[in-house]
Scaffold this motif. Structure first.
Motif, short mmCIF file in Angstrom:
data_model
loop_
_atom_site.label_atom_id
_atom_site.label_comp_id
_atom_site.label_asym_id
_atom_site.label_seq_id
_atom_site.Cartn_x
_atom_site.Cartn_y
_atom_site.Cartn_z
N VAL A 1 0.86 -1.18 0.00
CA VAL A 1 0.00 0.00 0.00
C VAL A 1 0.90 1.23 0.00
N GLY A 2 0.69 2.10 -0.96
CA GLY A 2 1.50 3.30 -1.01
C GLY A 2 1.63 3.83 -2.43
N ALA B 1 -6.10 5.79 7.45
CA ALA B 1 -6.98 4.83 6.80
C ALA B 1 -6.18 3.83 5.97
N GLN B 2 -5.16 4.31 5.27
CA GLN B 2 -4.35 3.40 4.45
C GLN B 2 -3.51 2.46 5.31
N LEU B 3 -3.04 2.93 6.43
CA LEU B 3 -2.31 2.05 7.35
C LEU B 3 -3.22 0.91 7.83
N ARG B 4 -4.46 1.24 8.12
CA ARG B 4 -5.40 0.21 8.58
C ARG B 4 -5.74 -0.77 7.46
N ALA C 1 -3.70 -1.59 5.04
CA ALA C 1 -2.51 -2.45 4.91
C ALA C 1 -2.45 -3.47 6.03
N LYS C 2 -2.77 -3.05 7.23
CA LYS C 2 -2.73 -3.97 8.36
C LYS C 2 -3.73 -5.10 8.19
N ALA C 3 -4.93 -4.77 7.74
CA ALA C 3 -5.97 -5.78 7.55
C ALA C 3 -5.57 -6.82 6.50
N ARG C 4 -4.77 -6.40 5.52
CA ARG C 4 -4.36 -7.30 4.44
C ARG C 4 -2.95 -7.83 4.61
N GLN C 5 -2.31 -7.46 5.70
CA GLN C 5 -0.93 -7.86 5.98
C GLN C 5 0.00 -7.53 4.82
N LEU C 6 -0.16 -6.29 4.33
CA LEU C 6 0.70 -5.78 3.26
C LEU C 6 1.66 -4.75 3.84
N PRO C 7 2.87 -4.66 3.31
CA PRO C 7 3.76 -3.58 3.71
C PRO C 7 3.22 -2.24 3.21
N LEU D 1 3.04 4.70 13.85
CA LEU D 1 3.33 3.32 13.44
C LEU D 1 3.48 2.42 14.65
N ARG D 2 4.06 2.95 15.70
CA ARG D 2 4.21 2.17 16.94
C ARG D 2 2.84 1.85 17.53
#
Length: 254
Positions: A90-91, A112-115, A117-123, A139-140
């Protein structure tokens, strides 16, 4: 082999000679290119490039173009990721503190994009300008499972370590070639061998001595040479280390 871990080959700057640009890079040992998305309207061109064996792509909403983004684009991003399982990250997403008027909107879209990525386990591929500490804090808090890339890192050794501790790697590009970038040089020297990738951000981020000129992926070879000089290592070693890290970060088809 070298990998340009961040280049905008989809941009109109390359429409007249894209194949020649790629050929020049390949002639200098650049065997793979990672192309991030910036706006929803550019995603089709990015995905078209991703059909090449030597290109991997990311999809995201860049903070520089907030005037072009809408909340509906976030839903469209999720749909595009689901429809294109070959997308490697994602990016480009993130925060650019130079653009104060869109500060709140940037954080909304970035978070929103961080979430996603997290849901899809993507960097995630993160654009972070004058906001290293604030981005590291966020990020922490989110604790992303697979980390990502801090693109065009230009911070201190201490800021670099914060990102490394969070499972991120740092993108080193044209900024490292400038003699005045002493703090960045100290950070580059302090990095572990698996803590960075090489990039150009083509057509932007020109190297020292090339200000005002279009940047190209071929210049990642010069970035490699300068990083090797800073780290007191051979160019071959830096190329091998950065390529191995890029392969670990992204599921590249190379």
């Amino acid at each position: 082999m070298l990998i340009d871990a961040h280049c905008h080959l989809d941009f109109p700057d390359f429409d007249a000679d894209r194949e020649a640009v790629i050929a020049r890079a390949r002639a200098e040992g650049v065997g793979h290119f990672v192309v991030p998305g910036t706006t929803r309207k550019r995603w089709p061109d990015v995905l078209a490039l991703g059909e090449r064996d030597d290109v991997s792509v990311c999809l995201g909403l860049h903070p520089y173009f907030m005037d072009e983004h809408h909340d509906a684009d976030l839903e469209a991003l999720e749909e595009a990721l689901d429809a294109n399982p070959g997308v490697v990250a994602v990016g480009e997403c993130g925060i650019d503190a130079r653009i104060e008027k869109s500060w709140n909107a940037q954080w909304h879209t970035f978070d929103a994009q961080l979430r996603i990525a997290k849901a899809r386990q993507l960097p995630v591929v993160i654009h972070c300008v004058q906001a290293n500490d604030k981005v590291a804090k966020r990020l922490r808090q989110l604790d992303l499972p697979v980390g990502g890339l801090i693109h065009a890192f230009a911070g201190s050794p201490e800021q670099a370590q914060k990102f490394l501790d969070l499972g991120f790697v740092l993108g080193l590009g044209g900024a490292v070639t400038h003699d005045r970038a002493k703090r960045l040089h100290r950070a580059v020297k302090s990095l572990p061998d698996d803590g960075y990738v090489l990039e150009t951000d083509s057509p932007d981020m020109p190297l020292a001595g090339h200000q005002g000129q279009r940047n190209e992926p071929v210049n990642v070879a010069e970035v490699c040479r300068v990083v090797a000089e800073i780290r007191d290592q051979s160019s071959e070693r830096v190329a091998a280390d950065s390529t191995a890290t890029a392969r670990r970060l992204f599921p590249l088809l190379v």
